[in-house]
Design an enzyme around this catalytic site. Structure first.
Site, PDB file in Angstrom:
ATOM      1  N   GLU A   1       0.842  -1.219   0.000  1.00  0.00           N
ATOM      2  CA  GLU A   1       0.000   0.000   0.000  1.00  0.00           C
ATOM      3  C   GLU A   1       0.868   1.258   0.000  1.00  0.00           C
ATOM      4  OE1 GLU A   1      -2.464  -1.185   3.315  1.00  0.00           O
ATOM      5  OE2 GLU A   1      -3.279  -2.784   2.067  1.00  0.00           O
ATOM      6  N   GLY A   5      -6.444  -8.155   1.759  1.00  0.00           N
ATOM      7  CA  GLY A   5      -7.747  -7.564   2.037  1.00  0.00           C
ATOM      8  C   GLY A   5      -8.838  -8.010   1.078  1.00  0.00           C
TER       9      GLY A   5
HETATM   10  P1  PGA Z   1      -4.894  -8.714   5.113  1.00  0.00           P
HETATM   11  O1  PGA Z   1      -3.658  -7.681   5.017  1.00  0.00           O
HETATM   12  O2  PGA Z   1      -4.529  -9.776   6.110  1.00  0.00           O
HETATM   13  O3  PGA Z   1      -6.069  -7.868   5.552  1.00  0.00           O
HETATM   14  O4  PGA Z   1      -5.078  -9.284   3.743  1.00  0.00           O
HETATM   15  C1  PGA Z   1      -2.339  -8.116   5.101  1.00  0.00           C
HETATM   16  C2  PGA Z   1      -1.390  -6.954   4.964  1.00  0.00           C
HETATM   17  O5  PGA Z   1      -1.603  -6.078   4.114  1.00  0.00           O
HETATM   18  O6  PGA Z   1      -0.385  -6.863   5.701  1.00  0.00           O
END
Ligand code: PGA
Length: 255
Positions: free
Chosen positions: A100, A176
């Site tokens: 991200e 996510g």
């Molecule tokens: P998630 O995120 O477990 O919600 O998929 C993992 C992360 O981005 O560290």
């Protein structure tokens, strides 16, 4: 033996109240035997780090941050937080190169490598995140992308620096989305990453911890962590629920 490690990435979630409840839940559920078989950390947003540091006292859960400035500081870097500040408020770990950050903040491999070095320079343990997008996977570019991301850090910071870090493989398409990589897909890339590091130093490759991240839940943690090169998890959404997170830690502790 590589001790399993589970880190919770709270991302941009939480409030003072919600964090206090979450940490209280961790305090109750994280038993000493569990923690002796698995290292555990949580990574709240910057503004809550100092609060959560206090709340975690007396628990086996370590504190991590989600990002750091690449410059050592102090200095004129409005809005940034230096690695030494993170250390000062009680952090032991810091995520660098989360997808991200790469995606929404334009962080490139060079910057990620500098962040990793900045963290190590003050004594923090960086958790270096790498991973391909769905488009890259579908185009058969997974190895190419992972090699580029890992090699950039190996070239800039050196293999010894990578050996003092933790790596997290997080396929962007699994973050996510509820869509987890299969244990075999995770193992395949983890094996590739370890091989990439082994090309520089076999001992370091054998000892560095490689976490899997991307929709890890209590229901799939065990099969993922059963893979030989998966040493634990970087957990987003499921780390916001104490019971679920501790169940994931328990799965890693059984490895
Ligand atoms: P998630 O995120 O477990 O919600 O998929 C993992 C992360 O981005 O560290």
């Amino acid at each position: 033996m590589r001790k399993p490690f589970v880190a919770g990435n709270w991302k941009m979630h939480g409030s003072r109240d919600a964090n206090a409840r979450l940490v209280q839940g961790l305090r109750t559920a994280m038993t000493a035997p569990l923690a002796s078989h698995c290292d555990v950390a949580v990574c709240p947003p910057f503004v809550y780090l100092a609060d959560v540091a206090v709340q975690l006292q007396g628990t086996p859960v370590a504190l991590g941050a989600q990002d750091t400035c690449a410059e050592p500081g102090p200095g004129a870097r409005t809005g940034e937080v230096s690695a030494s500040m993170l250390l000062d408020v009680g952090c032991r770990y810091v995520l660098v190169g989360h997808s991200e950050r790469r995606q929404f903040h334009g962080e490139d491999d060079g910057l990620v490598a500098r962040k990793l070095s900045a963290a190590l320079a003050v004594g923090l343990t960086p958790i270096l995140c790498v991973g391909e997008s769905l488009q890259e996977r579908d185009a058969g570019l997974t190895h190419h992308v992972i090699a580029r991301q890992v090699d950039a850090v190996l070239d800039a910071a050196g293999v010894a620096a990578v050996g003092r870090s933790v790596l997290a493989y997080e396929p962007v398409w699994a973050i996510g989305t509820g869509r987890t990589a299969s244990p075999e897909q995770a193992q395949e890339v983890h094996g590739f990453i370890r091989g990439r590091i082994a090309a520089r130093d076999g001992n370091i490759a054998g000892s560095v911890r490689l976490l899997y991240g991307g929709s890890v839940k209590a229901s799939n943690a065990r099969e993922l962590f059963a893979m030989p090169d998966v040493d634990g998890g970087l957990v987003g959404g499921a780390s916001l629920n104490a019971e679920e997170f501790v169940a994931i830690v328990a799965a890693a502790a059984r490895k």
